[in-house]
Design a protein around this motif. Structure first.
Motif, mmCIF file in Angstrom:
data_model
loop_
_atom_site.group_PDB
_atom_site.id
_atom_site.type_symbol
_atom_site.label_atom_id
_atom_site.label_comp_id
_atom_site.label_asym_id
_atom_site.label_seq_id
_atom_site.Cartn_x
_atom_site.Cartn_y
_atom_site.Cartn_z
ATOM 1 N N ALA A 312 -46.910 -9.680 14.323
ATOM 2 C CA ALA A 312 -47.218 -8.565 13.413
ATOM 3 C C ALA A 312 -48.634 -8.072 13.666
ATOM 4 N N ALA A 313 -48.759 -6.830 14.171
ATOM 5 C CA ALA A 313 -50.087 -6.312 14.559
ATOM 6 C C ALA A 313 -50.528 -5.134 13.694
ATOM 7 N N TYR A 314 -49.772 -4.836 12.621
ATOM 8 C CA TYR A 314 -50.063 -3.591 11.895
ATOM 9 C C TYR A 314 -51.372 -3.620 11.119
ATOM 10 N N PHE A 315 -51.832 -4.796 10.717
ATOM 11 C CA PHE A 315 -53.120 -4.814 10.016
ATOM 12 C C PHE A 315 -54.282 -4.707 11.015
ATOM 13 N N LYS A 316 -54.108 -5.363 12.192
ATOM 14 C CA LYS A 316 -55.102 -5.191 13.263
ATOM 15 C C LYS A 316 -55.163 -3.723 13.684
ATOM 16 N N GLN A 317 -53.973 -3.127 13.775
ATOM 17 C CA GLN A 317 -53.833 -1.727 14.191
ATOM 18 C C GLN A 317 -54.653 -0.825 13.268
ATOM 19 N N MET A 318 -54.544 -1.053 11.959
ATOM 20 C CA MET A 318 -55.287 -0.158 11.052
ATOM 21 C C MET A 318 -56.779 -0.422 11.103
ATOM 22 N N GLU A 319 -57.180 -1.669 11.353
ATOM 23 C CA GLU A 319 -58.620 -1.944 11.508
ATOM 24 C C GLU A 319 -59.145 -1.252 12.768
ATOM 25 N N ASN A 320 -58.355 -1.312 13.839
ATOM 26 C CA ASN A 320 -58.761 -0.640 15.077
ATOM 27 C C ASN A 320 -59.005 0.845 14.852
ATOM 28 N N GLY A 321 -58.306 1.412 13.873
ATOM 29 C CA GLY A 321 -58.471 2.834 13.579
ATOM 30 C C GLY A 321 -59.909 3.189 13.272
ATOM 31 N N MET A 322 -60.605 2.296 12.586
ATOM 32 C CA MET A 322 -62.008 2.597 12.253
ATOM 33 C C MET A 322 -62.871 2.574 13.520
ATOM 34 N N TYR A 323 -62.651 1.585 14.402
ATOM 35 C CA TYR A 323 -63.475 1.509 15.613
ATOM 36 C C TYR A 323 -63.231 2.717 16.519
ATOM 37 N N VAL A 324 -61.965 3.106 16.630
ATOM 38 C CA VAL A 324 -61.646 4.249 17.499
ATOM 39 C C VAL A 324 -62.225 5.537 16.895
ATOM 40 N N ARG A 325 -62.168 5.667 15.583
ATOM 41 C CA ARG A 325 -62.712 6.892 14.953
ATOM 42 C C ARG A 325 -64.238 6.875 14.995
#
Ligand code: CP
Length: 336
Positions: A312-325
């Motif tokens: 399950a990677a969906y919580f990592k995925q949303m955290e990555n959203g901040m770094y990419v933005r």
């Protein structure tokens, strides 16, 4: 306006100068080299956020000090709005947020005038709107960057950027993006209305992924997206209705919500809602090395019993959203 939109958009390359002051409407603007630059900066952002020492770069020398981001969301959002706001704040800038319900949008002010107003006070605007094409329309009047945070059933480019970053981190190994060739990505759910999968399919097509579109017949991936994927010439794509067909081969299960707000009637929505549900039993048929993703919010497509599964990677995925933005803002402001 069309001319100004063209001028305000760019092809983002490995040259940082190509990003400065430009707007983001579509993933089509990102060259492969540009993605490499964005992800290298995002990796640095992750390291800098983790650094809580007294002389941490983000507290000593925040790159966006004095910059203001406007967040203009005509549709609800948790992740995209908050991660853009947190991103600019962590880089030393600040944000101004417009609430459509308590602003002059309520009096009938147009999108273009609202964007012009916000850009009189801010250095860039992140815009979410229910109409496909709204971001491009806003870019046509803007003198500063507009960042598409989702335009109806059109695109959600920054989501796809963080999704690809996550897939490369989870599956690409040392090779990163070039390690994705031949990986099987199953895009599951409401592919007709899901702007995240529209943008993501176009990005994955560049890296030779095998795309499996899993949806009810009435929610299939639009033909025009499939045509764009095909013209990238690197990907195989097939459509199936039965999720069972893809479970054993999938390297990524990318599950999406059936978008109730896009249906003409409740009856139409009820006919397809709940078509797919990922449970521990379903996951038992999936490879141990696979990755389970979801752009969120979820409303039952992945049961909470799956959350502690290592796939399950969906919580990592949303955290990555901040770094990419954070990376995107730093590049667009010429401060990466
Ligand atoms: N993934 C995504 O766009 O989430 P929000 O609608 O909460 O922003």
């Amino acid at each position: 306006r069309a001319k100004r939109a063209e001028e305000n958009m760019a092809t983002f390359t490995a040259d940082k100068a190509s990003w400065e002051g430009k707007s983001v409407v579509s993933v089509s603007q990102f060259s492969t080299e540009g993605l490499g630059l964005l992800y290298a900066v995002a990796g640095k952002m992750k390291e800098m956020v983790a650094d809580k020492s007294d002389d941490a770069t983000l507290s000593r020398n925040p790159p966006l000090r004095g910059r203001v981001l406007g967040t203009l969301f005509y549709e609800t959002s948790t992740r995209t709005a908050c991660s853009f706001q947190a991103a600019v704040a962590r880089l030393g800038g600040t944000f101004v947020s417009v609430d459509p319900a308590s602003s002059s949008i309520k009096k009938g002010e147009s999108l273009e005038d609202t964007v012009m107003s916000l850009l009189s006070y801010c250095d860039a605007v992140a815009l979410r709107h229910p109409a496909k094409g709204a971001a491009r329309a806003a870019v046509g009047v803007a003198r500063r960057p507009v960042l598409n945070a989702g335009d109806g059933v059109g695109e959600h480019p920054t989501q796809a950027l963080l999704d690809l970053y996550t897939i490369a981190a989870e599956l690409g190994g040392e090779a990163g993006l070039s390690g994705l060739r031949g990986k099987v990505v199953a895009l599951i759910g409401d592919l007709k209305h899901g702007r995240t999968v529209h943008s993501l399919a176009k990005l994955l097509a560049r890296f030779g992924c095998v795309l499996r579109y899993v949806s009810p017949a009435s929610l299939q991936m639009p033909r025009y997206i499939q045509d764009e994927v095909e013209s990238a010439g690197e990907s195989v794509q097939t459509e199936v209705e039965d999720i069972g067909v893809v479970l054993e081969e999938a390297d990524v299960l990318y599950v999406t919500r059936v978008q109730k707000e896009r249906f003409a009637s409740r009856e139409e929505f009820d006919r397809v809602n709940g078509s797919y549900k990922i449970t521990p039993e379903v996951l038992s048929k999936v490879k141990p090395s696979s990755v389970l993703m979801h752009p969120l919010p979820r409303v039952g497509e992945i049961v909470e019993d799956c959350d502690l599964d290592p796939r399950a990677a969906y919580f990592k995925q949303m955290e990555n959203g901040m770094y990419v933005r954070m990376a995107l803002l730093a590049l667009v402001f010429g401060k990466a």
